[in-house]
Design a protein around this motif. Structure first.
Motif, PDB file in Angstrom:
ATOM      1  N   ALA A 174       0.734  -1.142   0.061  1.00 27.39           N
ATOM      2  CA  ALA A 174      -0.117  -0.055  -0.400  1.00 27.39           C
ATOM      3  C   ALA A 174       1.211   0.889  -0.058  1.00 27.39           C
ATOM      4  O   ALA A 174       0.478   2.448  -0.151  1.00 27.39           O
ATOM      5  N   SER A 175       1.782   1.486   0.470  1.00 24.94           N
ATOM      6  CA  SER A 175       2.735   2.201   0.787  1.00 24.94           C
ATOM      7  C   SER A 175       4.188   2.438  -0.297  1.00 24.94           C
ATOM      8  O   SER A 175       4.134   3.414  -0.569  1.00 24.94           O
ATOM      9  N   GLU A 176       3.851   1.633  -0.838  1.00 23.41           N
ATOM     10  CA  GLU A 176       5.238   1.721  -2.044  1.00 23.41           C
ATOM     11  C   GLU A 176       4.510   1.839  -3.660  1.00 23.41           C
ATOM     12  O   GLU A 176       5.019   1.933  -4.683  1.00 23.41           O
ATOM     13  N   LEU A 177       3.090   2.092  -4.132  1.00 25.69           N
ATOM     14  CA  LEU A 177       2.381   1.342  -5.465  1.00 25.69           C
ATOM     15  C   LEU A 177       2.472   2.375  -5.638  1.00 25.69           C
ATOM     16  O   LEU A 177       3.146   2.571  -7.401  1.00 25.69           O
ATOM     17  N   ASP A 184      -7.065   3.153 -10.633  1.00 30.72           N
ATOM     18  CA  ASP A 184      -6.506   4.312  -9.660  1.00 30.72           C
ATOM     19  C   ASP A 184      -5.970   4.509  -8.289  1.00 30.72           C
ATOM     20  O   ASP A 184      -6.590   2.220  -7.490  1.00 30.72           O
ATOM     21  N   VAL A 185      -4.742   4.372  -8.002  1.00 28.97           N
ATOM     22  CA  VAL A 185      -4.096   3.578  -7.502  1.00 28.97           C
ATOM     23  C   VAL A 185      -4.974   3.214  -5.666  1.00 28.97           C
ATOM     24  O   VAL A 185      -4.222   2.589  -5.337  1.00 28.97           O
ATOM     25  N   SER A 186      -5.754   4.716  -5.407  1.00 25.68           N
ATOM     26  CA  SER A 186      -6.255   4.570  -4.637  1.00 25.68           C
ATOM     27  C   SER A 186      -7.434   3.546  -3.920  1.00 25.68           C
ATOM     28  O   SER A 186      -7.415   3.205  -3.347  1.00 25.68           O
ATOM     29  N   ASP A 187      -7.677   3.123  -5.626  1.00 26.88           N
ATOM     30  CA  ASP A 187      -8.989   1.849  -5.246  1.00 26.88           C
ATOM     31  C   ASP A 187      -7.925   0.422  -4.739  1.00 26.88           C
ATOM     32  O   ASP A 187      -8.366  -0.461  -4.192  1.00 26.88           O
ATOM     33  N   LEU A 188      -6.806   0.148  -5.207  1.00 25.01           N
ATOM     34  CA  LEU A 188      -6.291  -0.576  -5.368  1.00 25.01           C
ATOM     35  C   LEU A 188      -5.086  -0.922  -3.717  1.00 25.01           C
ATOM     36  O   LEU A 188      -5.116  -1.516  -3.856  1.00 25.01           O
TER      37      LEU A 188
END
Length: 231
Positions: free
Chosen positions: A129-132, A165-169
């Motif tokens: 979650a922090s690296e994506l 969207d990164v926020s969804d992943l």
């Protein structure tokens, strides 16, 4: 015992039901397709914003579009399963209707724990979650850099290739697992539709703001003109 009987029942349905044969008539309406599936006794899994989902076996599901949105979701899911990078984190579409009224895809079960995610991906959930977001930034600028060939990079490549969207992943509720233990994004068709909707709403909002600004300029000029006339 109950699960074994249910599994055997589903396998029996699978041998009898062939969507290509049952839905052969292109004039069949969406509601008729659902009625045919129900009459055949297919196990109903659930219904989303545009599709009804039925089990064909312990590994496959039938997704029937009951609206235009459902057809769009089927189209997006089929296209995504054939994209070079995105296909690595999306369900495989095994068969589909050229009109996109239905597709057959892998059965996906929602991810239940961070431990399962780490076990399958090789990356702790918090690290993922922090690296994506950084990985996506890196992939856009240095796509040939092989120093980060991990699950994080695989997902980053899929984001760059698509409109995900990164926020969804980085929300675990959006991930699931297939029968062969692949991590995949749940309902990518709906995710991409929501992305398109957000972009459309942003465009409408920008246009509305521009109209307000234009109206303010016209009002200001009109006021100045009136003052000149009166004075």
């Amino acid at each position: 015992m109950h699960q074994t009987i249910r599994a055997l029942w589903i396998e029996g349905i699978k041998k009898k039901f062939d969507p290509r044969r049952e839905f052969l008539d292109p004039s069949l309406k969406k509601s008729q397709l659902v009625a045919i599936a129900e009459k055949a006794g297919l196990y109903f899994i659930g219904q989303g914003s545009g599709r009804a989902v039925y089990a064909l076996s312990s590994k496959k599901v039938l997704k029937i579009a009951w609206s235009t949105n459902g057809e769009k979701q089927n189209k997006i899911e089929t296209r995504s399963s054939r994209a070079s990078k995105l296909s690595k984190i999306t369900t495989r579409v095994l068969d589909y209707d050229p009109l996109m009224r239905w597709i057959v895809s892998e059965l996906v079960k929602p991810l239940t724990s961070e431990a399962d995610f780490a076990d399958i991906s090789g990356v702790d959930w918090d690290d993922f979650a922090s690296e994506l977001e950084v990985a996506v930034w890196r992939e856009k600028r240095r796509p040939t850099d092989r120093s980060q060939d991990t699950f994080v990079r695989t997902v980053a490549q899929a984001v760059v290739e698509s409109s995900l969207d990164v926020s969804d992943l980085v929300r675990m509720v959006n991930w699931g697992t297939t029968s062969d233990r692949r991590l995949v994004v749940l309902d990518v068709g709906l995710e991409e539709q929501m992305k398109e909707l957000r972009a459309y709403l942003k465009m409408v909002l920008c246009e509305a703001i521009e109209k307000v600004k234009y109206a303010e300029i016209i009002t200001s000029k009109t006021t100045m003109t009136m003052k000149k006339i009166l004075l």
